[in-house]
Design a protein around this motif. Structure first.
Motif, short mmCIF file in Angstrom:
data_model
loop_
_atom_site.label_atom_id
_atom_site.label_comp_id
_atom_site.label_asym_id
_atom_site.label_seq_id
_atom_site.Cartn_x
_atom_site.Cartn_y
_atom_site.Cartn_z
N LYS A 72 1.05 -1.26 -0.07
CA LYS A 72 -0.48 -0.16 -0.44
C LYS A 72 0.82 0.85 -0.42
CE LYS A 72 -3.29 1.99 2.10
NZ LYS A 72 -4.86 1.40 3.66
N TYR A 195 -2.80 -5.40 -1.00
CA TYR A 195 -2.41 -4.44 -2.52
C TYR A 195 -1.30 -5.09 -3.31
CZ TYR A 195 -4.99 -0.81 -0.05
OH TYR A 195 -5.87 0.18 0.59
N PHE A 225 -8.29 3.09 -2.31
CA PHE A 225 -6.96 2.34 -2.29
C PHE A 225 -6.30 3.19 -1.08
CE2 PHE A 225 -7.35 1.14 -7.49
CZ PHE A 225 -8.53 0.30 -6.22
#
Length: 351
Positions: A72, A195, A225
């Motif tokens: 991420k 992710y 996201f």
């Protein structure tokens, strides 16, 4: 005639200790906001100090956790978005403490980079500080490491470390048995797991993450996201303080429901029987499911799939516990029950 060799320095080798010292001074007011009873948040010493006697525990056990935010972080770096990534870091650690009944006390961070940008570091540490404030967890120290040639330009990595305390007699999990009820507390989205799969879908679709999502025209994919991981500390601690009947808690991270729930069974020959139709899945999961052509079994063992925390509770106390969570602003779901496992070991069955 020999030329005089140029004198080398640490700075000419890529490490600017002066810049690091300046950063420490600049973040002191930010970190000060995380102060709490028992803590000393004065940065600059060799170690952080916490006075556990000051917070009134009788027979405490210390519980520790360390984690990161996975890939991420790459999405945050590539898009210069750092406002939530520190909250993610704190959440991944403190949520692992409360599942054992522990109150988070203090937090430390590790920020490593090839070339230190004070501007980026301040933004990240401000976000970490905000996560600590939400969890009532003092940011008592950390490390900023500048390591030339180790990272790609403008890249860095993060790690977090947290310690909490719980009275010995209150330690979780305890005595999970057949007949206990499984309650799910919703997640706020993807949190910080899966992710690498998400990024693979983005790549294969050639997705512009600055586009609006098809299910919410007010939000871009990037905003979806990078939405922060939910911190469950306050509601769980209040639940444990004001109700009885919670036997175990699982933080649903990497491995999903499939792999995280059995971690609290301690090898008992029992099974978590879960009905996947009992809770509403966030729309981002429905989009990933279709866009990536992902099997539901893969969704359940990769993502939180809409459930960020799972409680195992006494079947006589489930309504009381769900009512308490509802009054606290949560929308709990009764998602299953514990049954005897006819096979070997602990597992999860979906019905």
């Amino acid at each position: 005639m020999n030329k005089k060799k140029k004198s080398l320095t640490y700075s000419s080798s890529g490490v600017d200790t002066k810049k690091g010292s300046q950063l420490v001074e600049e973040i002191k007011p930010i970190v000060k906001k995380t102060n709490r009873l028992g803590a000393d948040v004065e940065l600059g010493g060799f170690g952080g100090i916490f006075d556990i006697r000051a917070i009134g525990y009788n027979d405490p056990l210390l519980v520790s956790s360390t984690d990161g935010v996975g890939t991420k972080l790459l999405l945050a770096i590539e898009n210069n978005c750092y406002e939530n990534i520190g909250i993610d870091l704190v959440a991944m650690c403190v949520n692992d403490l409360i599942v054992q009944g522990a109150e988070p006390l203090f937090f430390l961070d590790y920020f490593s980079t090839g070339s230190l940008s004070k501007k980026i570091a301040r933004r990240v540490i401000k976000s970490i500080s905000e996560g600590c404030e939400e969890a009532n967890c003092a940011l008592i120290g950390g490390e900023t490491a500048e390591m030339p040639d180790f990272y790609n330009p403008n890249h860095f990595d993060l790690a977090g470390f947290s310690v909490g305390a719980v009275e010995r007699e209150k330690l979780l999990p305890r005595n999970v048995v057949s007949g206990d009820v499984i309650i799910g507390i919703p997640s706020s989205g993807l949190h910080s797991n899966g992710y690498s799969l998400v990024r693979n879908i983005i790549k294969n679709m050639k997705l512009d993450i600055h586009d609006k999502t098809p299910y919410d025209n007010s939000k871009t994919f990037l905003e979806e996201f990078l939405s922060p991981t939910k911190i469950y500390v306050k509601q769980i601690l209040q639940l444990l303080k004001n109700t009885e009947g919670v036997k175990g808690i699982a933080h649903i991270t990497g491995g999903g429901l499939t792999e995280n729930i059995p971690r609290i069974f301690k090898g008992k020959n029992i099974t978590a029987e879960i009905d996947v139709l009992t809770w509403e899945k966030p729309k981002i999961y429905k989009w990933l499911y279709r866009s990536g052509n992902i099997k539901e079994s893969e969704m359940l063992k990769t993502f939180n799939y809409g459930i960020g925390m799972v409680l195992i509770v006494d079947q006589k106390k489930d309504k009381e516990i769900m009512n308490f969570l509802s009054k606290y602003g949560e929308e709990p779901y009764k998602i299953g029950k514990i049954v005897e496992n006819k096979g070997e070991g602990s597992k999860v069955d979906y019905v």
